[in-house]
Motif scaffolding. Structure first.
Motif, PDB file in Angstrom:
ATOM      1  N   ALA A   1       0.859  -1.259  -0.046  1.00 62.01           N
ATOM      2  CA  ALA A   1      -0.051  -0.023  -0.221  1.00 62.01           C
ATOM      3  C   ALA A   1       0.762   1.125  -0.028  1.00 62.01           C
ATOM      4  O   ALA A   1       0.629   2.194  -0.624  1.00 62.01           O
ATOM      5  CB  ALA A   1      -1.069   0.070   1.337  1.00 62.01           C
ATOM      6  N   VAL A   2       1.864   1.563   0.648  1.00 68.73           N
ATOM      7  CA  VAL A   2       2.758   2.316   0.771  1.00 68.73           C
ATOM      8  C   VAL A   2       3.567   2.518  -0.665  1.00 68.73           C
ATOM      9  O   VAL A   2       3.615   3.669  -1.220  1.00 68.73           O
ATOM     10  CB  VAL A   2       3.871   2.118   2.003  1.00 68.73           C
ATOM     11  N   HIS A   3       3.987   1.348  -0.938  1.00 73.71           N
ATOM     12  CA  HIS A   3       4.819   1.588  -2.167  1.00 73.71           C
ATOM     13  C   HIS A   3       3.745   1.963  -3.367  1.00 73.71           C
ATOM     14  O   HIS A   3       4.132   2.923  -4.155  1.00 73.71           O
ATOM     15  CB  HIS A   3       5.063   0.099  -2.805  1.00 73.71           C
ATOM     16  N   GLU A   4       2.258   1.608  -3.377  1.00 74.02           N
ATOM     17  CA  GLU A   4       1.486   2.028  -4.521  1.00 74.02           C
ATOM     18  C   GLU A   4       1.175   3.796  -4.376  1.00 74.02           C
ATOM     19  O   GLU A   4       1.211   4.492  -5.377  1.00 74.02           O
ATOM     20  CB  GLU A   4       0.285   1.247  -4.293  1.00 74.02           C
ATOM     21  N   GLN A   5       1.062   4.065  -3.163  1.00 75.30           N
ATOM     22  CA  GLN A   5       0.900   5.558  -2.858  1.00 75.30           C
ATOM     23  C   GLN A   5       2.127   6.357  -3.315  1.00 75.30           C
ATOM     24  O   GLN A   5       2.105   7.416  -3.716  1.00 75.30           O
ATOM     25  CB  GLN A   5       0.665   5.792  -1.392  1.00 75.30           C
ATOM     26  N   ASN A   6       3.415   5.706  -3.089  1.00 76.98           N
ATOM     27  CA  ASN A   6       4.587   6.529  -3.219  1.00 76.98           C
ATOM     28  C   ASN A   6       4.703   6.670  -4.779  1.00 76.98           C
ATOM     29  O   ASN A   6       5.291   7.511  -5.384  1.00 76.98           O
ATOM     30  CB  ASN A   6       5.917   5.882  -2.734  1.00 76.98           C
ATOM     31  N   ARG A   7       4.313   5.501  -5.676  1.00 81.86           N
ATOM     32  CA  ARG A   7       4.199   5.400  -7.038  1.00 81.86           C
ATOM     33  C   ARG A   7       3.521   6.576  -7.449  1.00 81.86           C
ATOM     34  O   ARG A   7       3.756   7.441  -8.621  1.00 81.86           O
ATOM     35  CB  ARG A   7       4.015   4.130  -7.648  1.00 81.86           C
ATOM     36  N   ARG A   8       2.145   6.755  -6.774  1.00 84.15           N
ATOM     37  CA  ARG A   8       1.096   7.703  -7.419  1.00 84.15           C
ATOM     38  C   ARG A   8       1.853   9.196  -7.064  1.00 84.15           C
ATOM     39  O   ARG A   8       1.593   9.877  -8.005  1.00 84.15           O
ATOM     40  CB  ARG A   8       0.021   7.492  -6.621  1.00 84.15           C
ATOM     41  N   ILE A   9       2.412   9.410  -5.894  1.00 84.11           N
ATOM     42  CA  ILE A   9       2.764  10.692  -5.719  1.00 84.11           C
ATOM     43  C   ILE A   9       4.081  11.162  -6.731  1.00 84.11           C
ATOM     44  O   ILE A   9       4.128  12.176  -7.296  1.00 84.11           O
ATOM     45  CB  ILE A   9       3.639  10.681  -4.320  1.00 84.11           C
ATOM     46  N   VAL A  10       4.917  10.185  -7.220  1.00 83.31           N
ATOM     47  CA  VAL A  10       5.995  10.422  -7.968  1.00 83.31           C
ATOM     48  C   VAL A  10       5.351  10.772  -9.281  1.00 83.31           C
ATOM     49  O   VAL A  10       5.911  11.637 -10.106  1.00 83.31           O
ATOM     50  CB  VAL A  10       7.034   8.974  -8.188  1.00 83.31           C
ATOM     51  N   GLU A  11       4.252   9.945  -9.731  1.00 84.67           N
ATOM     52  CA  GLU A  11       3.531  10.146 -11.119  1.00 84.67           C
ATOM     53  C   GLU A  11       2.977  11.272 -10.988  1.00 84.67           C
ATOM     54  O   GLU A  11       2.918  12.182 -12.225  1.00 84.67           O
ATOM     55  CB  GLU A  11       2.584   9.140 -11.195  1.00 84.67           C
ATOM     56  N   LEU A  12       2.450  11.885 -10.149  1.00 86.78           N
ATOM     57  CA  LEU A  12       1.769  13.207  -9.891  1.00 86.78           C
ATOM     58  C   LEU A  12       2.859  14.441  -9.935  1.00 86.78           C
ATOM     59  O   LEU A  12       2.646  15.280 -10.772  1.00 86.78           O
ATOM     60  CB  LEU A  12       0.774  13.404  -8.772  1.00 86.78           C
ATOM     61  N   ALA A  13       3.964  14.196  -9.290  1.00 80.86           N
ATOM     62  CA  ALA A  13       4.665  15.169  -9.504  1.00 80.86           C
ATOM     63  C   ALA A  13       5.481  15.275 -10.664  1.00 80.86           C
ATOM     64  O   ALA A  13       5.620  16.484 -11.155  1.00 80.86           O
ATOM     65  CB  ALA A  13       5.906  14.600  -8.153  1.00 80.86           C
ATOM     66  N   ARG A  14       5.690  14.181 -11.267  1.00 79.08           N
ATOM     67  CA  ARG A  14       6.457  14.415 -12.783  1.00 79.08           C
ATOM     68  C   ARG A  14       5.503  14.945 -13.638  1.00 79.08           C
ATOM     69  O   ARG A  14       5.851  15.903 -14.558  1.00 79.08           O
ATOM     70  CB  ARG A  14       6.966  13.022 -13.165  1.00 79.08           C
ATOM     71  N   ALA A  15       4.192  14.743 -13.465  1.00 78.17           N
ATOM     72  CA  ALA A  15       3.228  15.087 -14.504  1.00 78.17           C
ATOM     73  C   ALA A  15       3.037  16.565 -14.476  1.00 78.17           C
ATOM     74  O   ALA A  15       2.635  17.249 -15.442  1.00 78.17           O
ATOM     75  CB  ALA A  15       1.871  14.583 -14.166  1.00 78.17           C
ATOM     76  N   ARG A  16       3.015  17.027 -13.085  1.00 74.56           N
ATOM     77  CA  ARG A  16       2.743  18.547 -12.774  1.00 74.56           C
ATOM     78  C   ARG A  16       4.155  19.259 -13.115  1.00 74.56           C
ATOM     79  O   ARG A  16       3.876  20.512 -13.156  1.00 74.56           O
ATOM     80  CB  ARG A  16       2.301  18.596 -11.267  1.00 74.56           C
ATOM     81  N   GLN A  17       5.205  18.804 -13.164  1.00 73.31           N
ATOM     82  CA  GLN A  17       6.414  19.468 -13.364  1.00 73.31           C
ATOM     83  C   GLN A  17       6.648  19.682 -15.084  1.00 73.31           C
ATOM     84  O   GLN A  17       7.263  20.845 -15.360  1.00 73.31           O
ATOM     85  CB  GLN A  17       7.831  18.607 -13.067  1.00 73.31           C
ATOM     86  N   ARG A  18       5.834  19.186 -15.816  1.00 73.34           N
ATOM     87  CA  ARG A  18       5.771  19.273 -17.325  1.00 73.34           C
ATOM     88  C   ARG A  18       5.329  20.465 -17.679  1.00 73.34           C
ATOM     89  O   ARG A  18       4.286  20.687 -17.163  1.00 73.34           O
ATOM     90  CB  ARG A  18       5.245  18.057 -17.853  1.00 73.34           C
ATOM     91  N   PRO A  19       6.035  21.076 -18.463  1.00 69.71           N
ATOM     92  CA  PRO A  19       5.028  22.319 -19.092  1.00 69.71           C
ATOM     93  C   PRO A  19       4.146  22.206 -19.815  1.00 69.71           C
ATOM     94  O   PRO A  19       3.465  21.251 -20.411  1.00 69.71           O
ATOM     95  CB  PRO A  19       6.237  23.052 -19.898  1.00 69.71           C
TER      96      PRO A  19
END
Length: 84
Positions: free
Chosen positions: A66-84
């Motif tokens: 569960a922690v691994h899945e949430q961490n992956r989600r955080i990283v995905e969202l962070a990367r998506a929001r960093q893109r212009p």
């Protein structure tokens, strides 16, 4: 952690982050604390820091899927929001 959750729910992310940082000084190996701080950083627009904290949480999570899945989600969202 409960106080940080309460503060975050009230929209006081700065106080919640400070509580989590204090908790991490006491329990630096707790992946949930790192993850909660990552979520706060993500909400505040600090995407690089959010991804870094999620990675730290992930390294401490062991077999907690569960922690691994949430961490992956955080990283995905962070990367998506960093893109212009």
């Amino acid at each position: 952690m409960a106080l940080a959750d309460k503060q975050a729910a009230a929209g006081d992310n700065a106080s919640a982050a400070a509580q989590l940082e204090r908790a991490l000084r006491i329990r630096p190996q707790d992946p949930v604390l790192w993850q909660k701080l990552a979520w706060l950083r993500l909400q505040n627009g600090d995407f690089e820091q959010a991804a870094t904290l999620a990675a730290r949480s992930d390294s401490l999570a062991g077999n907690n899927t569960a922690v691994h899945e949430q961490n992956r989600r955080i990283v995905e969202l962070a990367r998506a929001r960093q893109r212009p």
